[in-house]
Design an enzyme around this catalytic site. Structure first.
Site, PDB file in Angstrom:
ATOM      1  N   HIS A  79       0.913  -0.846   0.178  1.00  0.00           N
ATOM      2  CA  HIS A  79       0.287   0.150  -0.389  1.00  0.00           C
ATOM      3  C   HIS A  79       0.999   1.175   0.005  1.00  0.00           C
ATOM      4  O   HIS A  79       2.006   0.797   0.016  1.00  0.00           O
ATOM      5  CB  HIS A  79      -0.839   0.210   1.314  1.00  0.00           C
ATOM      6  CG  HIS A  79      -0.186  -0.123   2.409  1.00  0.00           C
ATOM      7  ND1 HIS A  79       0.541  -0.777   3.005  1.00  0.00           N
ATOM      8  CD2 HIS A  79      -0.494   1.234   3.139  1.00  0.00           C
ATOM      9  CE1 HIS A  79       0.790  -0.599   4.352  1.00  0.00           C
ATOM     10  NE2 HIS A  79       1.029   0.473   4.348  1.00  0.00           N
ATOM     11  N   HIS A  81       1.263   3.824   1.848  1.00  0.00           N
ATOM     12  CA  HIS A  81       1.483   4.990   3.402  1.00  0.00           C
ATOM     13  C   HIS A  81       3.087   5.153   3.116  1.00  0.00           C
ATOM     14  O   HIS A  81       4.255   3.946   2.979  1.00  0.00           O
ATOM     15  CB  HIS A  81       0.838   3.788   4.165  1.00  0.00           C
ATOM     16  CG  HIS A  81      -0.424   4.131   4.688  1.00  0.00           C
ATOM     17  ND1 HIS A  81      -1.167   3.061   5.443  1.00  0.00           N
ATOM     18  CD2 HIS A  81      -1.259   4.778   4.105  1.00  0.00           C
ATOM     19  CE1 HIS A  81      -2.505   3.284   5.679  1.00  0.00           C
ATOM     20  NE2 HIS A  81      -2.922   4.841   4.318  1.00  0.00           N
ATOM     21  N   ASP A  83       5.813   5.082   5.004  1.00  0.00           N
ATOM     22  CA  ASP A  83       6.102   4.693   6.357  1.00  0.00           C
ATOM     23  C   ASP A  83       6.921   2.974   5.389  1.00  0.00           C
ATOM     24  O   ASP A  83       7.777   1.829   5.350  1.00  0.00           O
ATOM     25  CB  ASP A  83       6.132   3.678   7.113  1.00  0.00           C
ATOM     26  CG  ASP A  83       4.379   2.910   7.744  1.00  0.00           C
ATOM     27  OD1 ASP A  83       3.557   3.458   6.653  1.00  0.00           O
ATOM     28  OD2 ASP A  83       4.288   2.245   7.784  1.00  0.00           O
ATOM     29  N   HIS A  84       6.719   2.895   3.818  1.00  0.00           N
ATOM     30  CA  HIS A  84       5.789   1.747   2.943  1.00  0.00           C
ATOM     31  C   HIS A  84       6.542   1.842   1.715  1.00  0.00           C
ATOM     32  O   HIS A  84       7.166   1.459   1.374  1.00  0.00           O
ATOM     33  CB  HIS A  84       5.351   0.499   3.013  1.00  0.00           C
ATOM     34  CG  HIS A  84       4.549   0.850   4.056  1.00  0.00           C
ATOM     35  ND1 HIS A  84       4.205  -0.765   4.588  1.00  0.00           N
ATOM     36  CD2 HIS A  84       3.680   1.020   5.398  1.00  0.00           C
ATOM     37  CE1 HIS A  84       3.874  -1.676   5.765  1.00  0.00           C
ATOM     38  NE2 HIS A  84       3.593  -0.320   6.425  1.00  0.00           N
ATOM     39  N   HIS A 157      -6.683  -2.512   5.543  1.00  0.00           N
ATOM     40  CA  HIS A 157      -5.892  -1.749   6.039  1.00  0.00           C
ATOM     41  C   HIS A 157      -6.941  -0.588   5.588  1.00  0.00           C
ATOM     42  O   HIS A 157      -7.623  -0.208   5.010  1.00  0.00           O
ATOM     43  CB  HIS A 157      -4.429  -1.651   5.580  1.00  0.00           C
ATOM     44  CG  HIS A 157      -4.077  -0.591   6.133  1.00  0.00           C
ATOM     45  ND1 HIS A 157      -3.881  -1.130   8.057  1.00  0.00           N
ATOM     46  CD2 HIS A 157      -3.131   0.040   6.258  1.00  0.00           C
ATOM     47  CE1 HIS A 157      -2.835   0.133   8.294  1.00  0.00           C
ATOM     48  NE2 HIS A 157      -2.012   0.622   7.442  1.00  0.00           N
ATOM     49  N   ASP A 229       0.505  -4.164   6.053  1.00  0.00           N
ATOM     50  CA  ASP A 229      -0.357  -3.309   7.067  1.00  0.00           C
ATOM     51  C   ASP A 229      -2.039  -4.423   6.849  1.00  0.00           C
ATOM     52  O   ASP A 229      -2.225  -4.332   5.851  1.00  0.00           O
ATOM     53  CB  ASP A 229      -0.222  -2.112   7.690  1.00  0.00           C
ATOM     54  CG  ASP A 229       1.245  -1.181   8.005  1.00  0.00           C
ATOM     55  OD1 ASP A 229       1.697  -2.539   7.739  1.00  0.00           O
ATOM     56  OD2 ASP A 229       1.317  -0.241   7.627  1.00  0.00           O
ATOM     57  N   HIS A 287       6.121  -5.095  11.528  1.00  0.00           N
ATOM     58  CA  HIS A 287       5.406  -3.232  11.736  1.00  0.00           C
ATOM     59  C   HIS A 287       5.196  -3.238  13.259  1.00  0.00           C
ATOM     60  O   HIS A 287       4.290  -2.611  13.742  1.00  0.00           O
ATOM     61  CB  HIS A 287       4.342  -3.812  10.834  1.00  0.00           C
ATOM     62  CG  HIS A 287       3.867  -2.604  10.555  1.00  0.00           C
ATOM     63  ND1 HIS A 287       2.449  -1.767  11.528  1.00  0.00           N
ATOM     64  CD2 HIS A 287       4.175  -1.316   9.628  1.00  0.00           C
ATOM     65  CE1 HIS A 287       2.345  -0.272  11.046  1.00  0.00           C
ATOM     66  NE2 HIS A 287       2.989   0.085   9.790  1.00  0.00           N
TER      67      HIS A 287
END
Length: 326
Positions: A79, A81, A83-84, A157, A229, A287
């Site tokens: 995805h 976001h 932090d990815h 998510h 996530d 995570h």
């Protein structure tokens, strides 16, 4: 047999050296990085095919730190976001500075292609090598290689999200050399290889030997599954059936179960239930929230109460995945 990555020349149950399949945890932390854990990134190296799953901030430095090399051919985003994904622009720029010419394919959830293209333009940098952005829907194959595929599956998510399963093809069954030589009188040589590959062989005396006479049932390949996530979902159970390694979101321990539901993450206990239902062989809990920066043992402990082979990997941990019959 499980390895920390230092083993070489590993053999299966029949004494045959198998194709290496190594997973390196580059980033195992949650949205907020800590001094111990970077944001999400996992590198799978299957016999030289380096596949990067998510690319959080600082991924390229982790690659240098843990010696994985930069030769990545495919990136799989679960995805978008931050932090990815925020490690990708810097990594692409480094590749460009190093005169990369090989193409790169970035796989992403449906409806996110333009966002990925915008990410690549961050900083005004225009890569000098080909980059393809491939949207793939859950249930479809993102990558089909010679002996394996990477398939997307649905997760849950707070945005468009999916996990990925790397699934190897079945391997030929064990070749019964004793039967071939002593019972059927097949002379050693090229005929053995042809039979093992599934082709019939005609002998000098006119007899035709079929592969099934000397080759056992097909043997399963390996399966690596990464959720990104997610809340616990049935689709992960299906994708991770008999997985050799399931890497599952375990952001919180059960003391923050309400927070896990609110933010669409999982607890260690919930991840363990998924692994147990799937019949996975091993479960990596990733995570990890910065709340547990100094001590992730509550997450690991509650997971192991349900699924014994659960662990929280540190950044830099490497695991060699053997064949199921090894």
């Amino acid at each position: 047999m499980w390895s920390d990555g230092s083993d070489t020349g590993l053999k299966d149950a029949h004494g045959v050296t198998f194709m290496s399949f190594r997973v390196t945890f580059l980033g195992t932390g949650g949205a907020v990085p800590t001094t111990e854990r970077g944001p999400s990134a996992i590198l799978a190296n299957r016999e030289g095919d380096r596949l990067l799953f998510d690319c959080g901030e600082g991924t390229q430095r982790q690659m240098m730190r843990f010696g994985t090399g930069f030769s990545v051919s495919h990136v799989f985003f679960t995805h978008l976001h931050g932090d990815h994904i925020l490690g990708l622009p810097g990594l692409v720029q480094t590749w460009d500075f190093n005169d990369r010419s090989e193409s790169l394919t970035i796989h992403c959830p449906p409806g996110t292609r333009n966002h990925v293209k915008s990410l690549l333009r961050t900083g005004g940098h225009d890569p000098g090598f080909p980059i393809r952005v491939n949207e793939v829907s859950p249930g479809n194959v993102a990558l089909r290689a010679a002996e394996y595929e990477v398939r997307a599956f649905r997760t849950n998510h707070r945005t468009r999200a999916q996990g990925y399963a790397l699934i190897e093809d079945d391997r030929p069954g064990k070749f019964d050399r004793q039967k071939a030589e002593e019972e059927l009188g097949i002379p050693p040589g090229p005929a053995y290889g042809r039979l093992h590959e599934g082709d019939p062989v005609e002998l000098d005396d006119g007899r035709v030997i079929q592969p099934e006479q000397v080759v056992g049932e097909p043997r399963p390949g390996r399966r690596f599954v990464y959720t990104g996530d997610t809340r616990p979902v049935d689709e992960t159970v299906e994708a991770a059936e008999n997985a050799d390694l399931l890497v599952h979101d375990a952001t919180f321990a059960s003391d923050y179960a309400d927070r896990a539901r609110e933010t669409a993450h999982s607890t260690g206990r919930e991840a363990a239930r998924i692994a147990d239902l799937a019949g996975a062989k091993r479960l990596a809990l990733v995570h990890i929230s910065s709340r547990y920066a100094g001590d992730p043992s509550p997450i690991e402990r509650e997971a192991r109460s349900i699924f014994e082979n659960a662990f929280v990997p540190d950044d830099g941990r490497r695991i060699e995945i053997p064949y199921p019959d090894a």
